[in-house]
Write a protein that holds these residues in place. Structure first.
Motif, PDB file in Angstrom:
ATOM      1  N   GLY A  10       5.531  -1.652 -46.399  1.00  0.00           N
ATOM      2  CA  GLY A  10       4.682  -0.814 -47.219  1.00  0.00           C
ATOM      3  C   GLY A  10       4.480  -1.462 -48.584  1.00  0.00           C
ATOM      4  O   GLY A  10       5.454  -1.717 -49.299  1.00  0.00           O
ATOM      5  N   ASP A 171       7.225   7.511 -36.818  1.00  0.00           N
ATOM      6  CA  ASP A 171       8.249   7.162 -37.799  1.00  0.00           C
ATOM      7  C   ASP A 171       9.608   7.370 -37.132  1.00  0.00           C
ATOM      8  O   ASP A 171      10.032   8.503 -36.912  1.00  0.00           O
ATOM      9  N   HIS A 202       6.789   3.424 -38.555  1.00  0.00           N
ATOM     10  CA  HIS A 202       7.481   3.422 -39.840  1.00  0.00           C
ATOM     11  C   HIS A 202       8.982   3.322 -39.610  1.00  0.00           C
ATOM     12  O   HIS A 202       9.521   3.941 -38.688  1.00  0.00           O
ATOM     13  N   ALA A 204      12.470   3.651 -42.091  1.00  0.00           N
ATOM     14  CA  ALA A 204      12.928   3.964 -43.448  1.00  0.00           C
ATOM     15  C   ALA A 204      14.385   4.391 -43.431  1.00  0.00           C
ATOM     16  O   ALA A 204      14.950   4.714 -42.387  1.00  0.00           O
ATOM     17  N   HIS A 217      13.589   7.416 -48.018  1.00  0.00           N
ATOM     18  CA  HIS A 217      12.801   6.200 -48.281  1.00  0.00           C
ATOM     19  C   HIS A 217      13.358   5.402 -49.459  1.00  0.00           C
ATOM     20  O   HIS A 217      12.702   4.479 -49.949  1.00  0.00           O
ATOM     21  N   GLU A 244       9.472   0.963 -44.886  1.00  0.00           N
ATOM     22  CA  GLU A 244       8.899   1.895 -45.852  1.00  0.00           C
ATOM     23  C   GLU A 244       9.933   2.198 -46.934  1.00  0.00           C
ATOM     24  O   GLU A 244      10.940   2.843 -46.670  1.00  0.00           O
ATOM     25  N   ASP A 246      10.171   3.629 -51.045  1.00  0.00           N
ATOM     26  CA  ASP A 246       9.375   4.312 -52.069  1.00  0.00           C
ATOM     27  C   ASP A 246      10.138   4.543 -53.360  1.00  0.00           C
ATOM     28  O   ASP A 246       9.839   5.478 -54.090  1.00  0.00           O
TER      29      ASP A 246
END
Length: 272
Positions: A10, A171, A202, A204, A217, A244, A246
């Motif tokens: 990402g 995910d 995804h 994470a 994340h 992923e 964040d």
């Protein structure tokens, strides 16, 4: 998506320099709302596109699961970003983020009811009417189930995908989180959904707090999620899988190790 994108990441401004230096990268994802429909692209994103990396816009604010119709301006923006980036597809969530004019600021779960399926299908079709590329739908991690659920998750997702002819963004961290919090088997969902519809996956990290697993994340990907990737790929290997993150971005060496672990679990070549 076509077969062979492999392991991606990402794209976030905070790690844009790291992403730019990944020699084998062929696939990345960007939050659609962070990309303007006109004017300059975020620094580094255009260069990624220009070197042939497939960049997929990932929407977070359409509210496809809301009872109200999707806002046309938000659909127009998603379509424009996809065109700017030359994206092979876009993605969004099976969730709602607003109701009665109030913005929640979070992805919220919808009941797995027949009425909710109809609402999602209607909003996805409204969105597809303006898009020039396919859309992949992502089920979210949910800390609770609604009392008026009528369908299990497998049936719920399958009906939405079949009625819209949309792709699936799976995910595996969400699958793990939901199974852990519900006390169910994560492999059971893999055996219930149309894996051939997966556009990409995804991956994470998360953390357990007060007996509840949170899909943060911001933590490292745990081994059970990596094991779930292997189980998925034994059944049907998706065209791409992406890390992923964040926030709380670790050192580059740790990000490379996570990308390498995803490659090892999926059988794809390393991109680092």
């Amino acid at each position: 998506m076509t077969t062979g994108y492999g392991v991606g990441i990402g794209w976030r401004p905070e790690i844009g320099g790291f992403v730019a230096q990944l020699p084998g990268l062929r696939f990345a994802e960007v939050v659609a709302e962070s990309v303007p429909a006109h004017g300059d692209l975020p620094v580094g994103l255009g260069e990624l596109r220009d070197r042939g990396v497939a960049v997929v816009p990932h929407g977070v604010r359409l509210s496809l699961g809301g009872a109200e119709p999707v806002e046309p301006a938000r659909v127009t923006h998603l379509a424009a970003v996809a065109e700017r980036l030359g994206a092979p597809l876009v993605s969004e969530h099976i969730a709602f983020v607003r109701a009665g004019g109030v913005e929640a600021g979070h992805l919220l779960p919808i009941p797995r009811s027949r009425e909710a399926v109809d609402a999602v299908v209607a909003n996805v079709k409204r969105t597809q009417a303006e898009l020039s590329v396919p859309i992949a739908l992502e089920p979210i991690a949910a800390l609770f189930d609604w009392p008026d659920d009528e369908l299990d998750e497998g049936a719920f997702l399958t009906e939405i995908l079949e009625r819209t002819d949309a792709l699936l963004l799976l995910d595996v961290a969400n699958v793990y989180a939901n199974a852990l919090n519900r006390g169910t088997d994560p492999l059971a969902l893999l055996d219930r959904v149309p894996l051939e519809r997966i556009a990409y996956v995804h991956v994470a990290g998360g953390a357990e707090r007060d007996g509840v697993y949170h899909d943060t994340h911001t933590d490292a990907v745990p081994q059970p999620v990596l094991d779930l990737i292997t189980e998925l790929c034994d059944r049907h290997r998706p065209p791409a899988l992406m890390l992923e993150r964040d926030g709380d971005y670790p050192a580059a060496a740790e990000l490379r190790a996570e990308l390498d672990a995803i490659a090892a679990a999926s059988g794809y070549p390393v991109v680092t």
